[in-house]
Design an enzyme around this catalytic site. Structure first.
Site, mmCIF file in Angstrom:
data_model
loop_
_atom_site.group_PDB
_atom_site.id
_atom_site.type_symbol
_atom_site.label_atom_id
_atom_site.label_comp_id
_atom_site.label_asym_id
_atom_site.label_seq_id
_atom_site.Cartn_x
_atom_site.Cartn_y
_atom_site.Cartn_z
ATOM 1 N NE ARG A 77 -2.325 -0.728 3.651
ATOM 2 C CZ ARG A 77 -2.095 -0.062 4.458
ATOM 3 N NH1 ARG A 77 -2.241 1.542 4.264
ATOM 4 N NH2 ARG A 77 -1.392 -0.023 5.633
ATOM 5 C CE1 TYR A 217 2.142 -7.336 -3.685
ATOM 6 C CE2 TYR A 217 1.054 -6.117 -2.004
ATOM 7 C CZ TYR A 217 1.726 -7.258 -2.410
ATOM 8 O OH TYR A 217 2.212 -8.213 -1.347
ATOM 9 N N GLY A 218 -2.559 -5.280 -3.668
ATOM 10 C CA GLY A 218 -3.229 -5.317 -2.590
ATOM 11 C C GLY A 218 -4.200 -4.440 -2.238
ATOM 12 C CE LYS A 226 -6.327 -3.215 5.323
ATOM 13 N NZ LYS A 226 -6.272 -3.542 6.637
ATOM 14 C CG HIS A 246 -7.401 -2.071 10.853
ATOM 15 N ND1 HIS A 246 -6.193 -1.746 10.871
ATOM 16 C CD2 HIS A 246 -7.352 -3.158 9.843
ATOM 17 C CE1 HIS A 246 -5.407 -2.377 10.210
ATOM 18 N NE2 HIS A 246 -6.012 -3.459 9.826
ATOM 19 C CB SER A 268 0.467 -3.511 10.301
ATOM 20 O OG SER A 268 1.617 -2.619 10.634
ATOM 21 C CB ALA A 269 4.128 -5.918 12.598
ATOM 22 C CB CYS A 270 -0.127 -6.446 16.631
ATOM 23 S SG CYS A 270 0.834 -5.082 17.243
ATOM 24 C CE LYS A 272 -6.907 -6.662 12.279
ATOM 25 N NZ LYS A 272 -7.205 -5.746 11.680
ATOM 26 C CB THR A 273 -3.682 -13.304 10.417
ATOM 27 O OG1 THR A 273 -3.887 -12.215 9.506
ATOM 28 C CG2 THR A 273 -4.404 -14.481 9.838
ATOM 29 C CG ASP A 293 -7.621 -6.508 7.675
ATOM 30 O OD1 ASP A 293 -6.876 -6.224 8.547
ATOM 31 O OD2 ASP A 293 -7.618 -5.925 6.667
ATOM 32 C CG ASN A 383 3.225 -6.324 2.421
ATOM 33 O OD1 ASN A 383 2.504 -6.563 3.212
ATOM 34 N ND2 ASN A 383 2.815 -5.404 1.272
ATOM 35 C CB ALA A 384 5.234 -12.323 0.368
ATOM 36 N NE ARG A 385 0.127 -8.545 2.722
ATOM 37 C CZ ARG A 385 -0.243 -8.063 3.680
ATOM 38 N NH1 ARG A 385 -1.555 -8.706 4.423
ATOM 39 N NH2 ARG A 385 0.097 -7.204 4.299
ATOM 40 N N GLY A 512 -0.842 -19.524 21.235
ATOM 41 C CA GLY A 512 -1.932 -20.406 21.901
ATOM 42 C C GLY A 512 -2.109 -19.864 23.384
ATOM 43 C CG ASN A 514 -1.548 -14.448 23.013
ATOM 44 O OD1 ASN A 514 -0.773 -14.471 23.954
ATOM 45 N ND2 ASN A 514 -1.390 -14.063 21.615
HETATM 46 O O1 O2Y Z 1 0.403 -4.030 1.301
HETATM 47 C C1 O2Y Z 1 -0.771 -4.237 1.206
HETATM 48 O O2 O2Y Z 1 -1.555 -3.825 0.101
HETATM 49 C C2 O2Y Z 1 -1.704 -4.940 2.121
HETATM 50 S S1 O2Y Z 1 -1.994 -4.012 3.595
HETATM 51 C C3 O2Y Z 1 -2.908 -5.314 4.546
HETATM 52 C C4 O2Y Z 1 -3.400 -6.198 3.996
HETATM 53 C C5 O2Y Z 1 -4.316 -7.093 4.616
HETATM 54 C C6 O2Y Z 1 -4.857 -6.958 5.903
HETATM 55 N N1 O2Y Z 1 -4.385 -5.500 6.431
HETATM 56 C C7 O2Y Z 1 -3.447 -4.746 5.833
HETATM 57 C C8 O2Y Z 1 -2.868 -3.709 6.645
HETATM 58 O O3 O2Y Z 1 -2.341 -2.909 6.168
HETATM 59 O O4 O2Y Z 1 -3.720 -3.326 7.557
HETATM 60 MN MN MN Z 2 -5.121 -4.704 8.116
#
Ligand code: O2Y
Ligand code: MN
Length: 602
Positions: A77, A217-218, A226, A246, A268-270, A272-273, A293, A383-385, A512, A514
């Site tokens: 993004r 992308y994304g 988003k 969110h 991000s990076a906590c 969540k998934t 998400d 940021n691979a998905r 687990g 948590n």
């Molecule tokens: O970089 C992107 O386009 C993906 S960002 C994203 C994707 C899935 C869930 N959350 C996010 C985020 O940035 O919060």
């Molecule tokens: Mn998100």
């Protein structure tokens, strides 16, 4: 050109006129009206394989799955190219980039003029939320990217099924996307067309439109996610009295079979998934995933708050996902997956950092280059998905597609805080919970940016996703109780899995385990546990957290639950500085909450 309007299914003139207008503007060679069928999915995938955008994976190892490698300039993004085009700058607020709507539209019209020449325009009607849900909203995305059409097929309810609930209404969100790379007569295409010099992700909240140019992308291109489900939906929610957040949504069942639903917001990076798909370490407890998400929440006639997941699939970060961190995600990815920017193994499967303990000896990296463990760059882009249907998740909640939504008992706010913030504490009431949500933060870890240890506040994890003034958004949160009674509202908690000891190591095992924190939250919602009052809220009293089978020292537990008044006085000063950003739009209730906190800490 003939536009293949699905006349047997719809007489929606507003839709047809809008599409015809965009065909005239973008001048594609063909128009493909997406029906959302499995045959169409195979057709699009085949087309993308032929154009070199997708590589089919080994069908014995990963059936019906594909790998895309993006242009290295188009990997995430782009917040600095994301705009809110509200009438006045103040309506976008200090946390968004603002552009004057007419000027932005003029610029976009020039860019979109003929932008799809040599390409096919895909028209994708989609529904956010279960098809017959009162809270569901419909959008239509037009795009010249078959990759986007394929991804939308995995992550939204889309195609013919949406035309019935849309009927003849013109109340659909108009989403216009182009890669921004028309193909002139005889021009060669590239596997990942894009236009990085001219990227715009523009939102017009008043006319409910989204225009995106230059990226495939994304979040830049899958406009349902988003752009619509958060930025535009947050404006719709403000106007209509609901909430677009969110947040993940999970169902938690205790050994007696009683179930509660929890929504949770994290920057991000906590993880969540991972939390949304967690396998609890506590015997007899079960976590099921409604969404990982985004949550749309609304107080219904019975006074309770209900949530739906507007999405229908996952677009998750691959690196770090493994059978150790998230077995349900790994099982979701066994087949029918679209991977982007992961590495490929010699036998035609995928790999990413953290997937296995040992690194494979040879790979093709996300750029298509030879890779070995000695290589200096990661094999998969950070940021691979993975993109996959939610229904493939073994722990998907039976109510994930229920039009009534699920009743929410608790809302969690989290962040990555090595110090100061205890493992869990409960807010005194909704206004205090809103205060906590408005202050959530993560400490930066990126050595590369030279900003290690800085606190980045991200109110409700919505900073990049709120489509209007963040101060007004907080005021909207404070308005929610007016539609119900306090006892029916979800209880609000803060959690922090990332507190570190003096040795710099995490004190809490996370993942687990948590579930132990979720258990305390579940039981607090049932009126159990007295807790221990502190100036910041209620933490578990000694013995209330179920630590059975966990080897945690008394010292670690004490630090995890510690509320250090001096550290919190510094925190309060930092919150005061953070609040300056919102100026006069900061609701007085939050200023009062801060003052009350300061008094309790004095
Ligand atoms: O970089 C992107 O386009 C993906 S960002 C994203 C994707 C899935 C869930 N959350 C996010 C985020 O940035 O919060
Ligand atoms: Mn998100």
């Amino acid at each position: 050109m003939t536009i293949p309007f699905p006349l047997q299914l719809s007489q929606n003139e507003a839709l047809f006129d809008w599409v015809a207008g965009k065909v005239a503007l973008c001048r594609p060679d063909n128009v493909h009206w997406c029906d959302g069928s499995d045959e169409e999915y195979q057709f699009l995938a085949q087309k993308l394989v032929e154009s070199g955008t997708l590589a089919p994976l080994n069908s014995e190892l990963r059936p019906n799955s594909f790998l895309a490698r993006s242009d290295p300039r188009d990997v995430a993004r782009v917040e600095d190219r994301t705009f809110i085009c509200s009438k006045r700058p103040v309506d976008a607020g200090p946390t968004n980039n603002w552009r004057q709507p007419k000027a932005m539209k003029a610029q976009l019209l020039a860019l979109f003029d003929g932008c799809m020449q040599g390409r096919t325009m895909y028209v994708i009607p989609f529904c956010l939320g279960p098809l017959d849900s009162r809270i569901a909203r419909i959008g239509v995305e037009i795009t010249d990217s078959a990759y986007v059409a394929l991804s939308m097929r995995l992550t939204t309810r889309c195609g013919d099924a949406v035309l019935r609930p849309l009927g003849e209404s013109d109340g659909f969100v108009r989403c216009v996307h182009s890669l921004g790379m028309p193909l002139g007569e005889g021009a060669e295409d590239v596997p990942w067309p894009c236009n990085p010099e001219n990227r715009y992700i523009a939102h017009f909240p008043d006319s409910r439109q989204i225009w995106s140019f230059g990226s495939g992308y994304g979040g830049n291109a899958l406009l349902a996610k988003k752009c619509f489900a958060l930025r535009v939906a947050s404006v719709m929610a403000r106007d209509e009295g609901w909430m677009a957040e969110h947040m993940l949504i999970l169902g938690l069942t205790n050994p007696q079979g009683e179930k509660k639903y929890i929504a949770a917001a994290f920057p991000s990076a906590c993880g969540k998934t991972n939390l949304a798909m967690m396998t609890p370490s506590l015997p007899g407890w079960k976590v099921e995933c409604v969404g990982d998400d985004i949550a749309w929440l609304r107080v219904k006639a019975d006074g309770r708050m209900y949530a739906v997941n507007p999405e229908f699939g996952f677009f998750g970060v691959a690196p770090g996902t493994s059978y150790a961190t998230n077995p349900n995600a790994m099982d979701t990815l066994k087949r029918d997956v679209l991977f982007t920017n992961v590495a490929q193994t010699p036998d035609g499967d995928v790999w990413w950092e953290g997937m296995t303990r040992e690194k494979p000896p040879h790979l093709t990296d996300w750029r298509g280059e030879e890779w070995t463990p000695e290589s200096e760059t990661p094999a998969a882009h950070p940021n691979a998905r993975f993109t996959a249907r939610a229904s493939q998740c073994p722990s998907i909640d039976p109510a994930y597609d229920d039009p009534r939504g699920v009743p929410i008992s608790a809302i969690l706010f989290g962040g990555r805080r090595p110090g100061t913030v205890p493992l869990v504490f409960e807010a005194r009431d909704w206004a205090h919970g809103t205060f906590i949500g408005s202050t959530i933060a993560s400490e930066t870890t990126a050595a590369a940016s030279g900003q290690v240890g800085q606190i980045r506040r991200d109110p409700m994890a919505m900073l990049p996703f709120c489509g209007y003034h963040m101060g007004d958004y907080l005021a909207h949160w404070l308005d929610i109780p007016s539609s119900t009674t306090p006892d029916k509202l979800p209880k609000i908690f803060a959690v922090n899995w990332f507190r570190k000891g003096e040795d710099g190591k995490f004190l809490w095992p996370g993942f687990g385990d948590n579930a132990r924190v979720l258990k305390w939250i579940f039981e607090r919602c049932d009126g159990q546990h007295a807790g221990r009052e502190t100036p910041i809220g209620t933490v578990p009293a000694h013995g209330e957290l179920d630590l059975s089978g966990l080897n945690l020292s008394d010292g670690a537990l004490e630090t995890l639950m510690e509320v250090d008044s001096e550290a919190w006085r510094i925190e309060a000063t930092s919150i005061r500085e953070h609040y300056v950003l919102f100026g006069e739009h900061l609701p007085f209730e939050l200023r009062d909450e801060l003052e009350e906190l300061e008094k309790r800490l004095a």
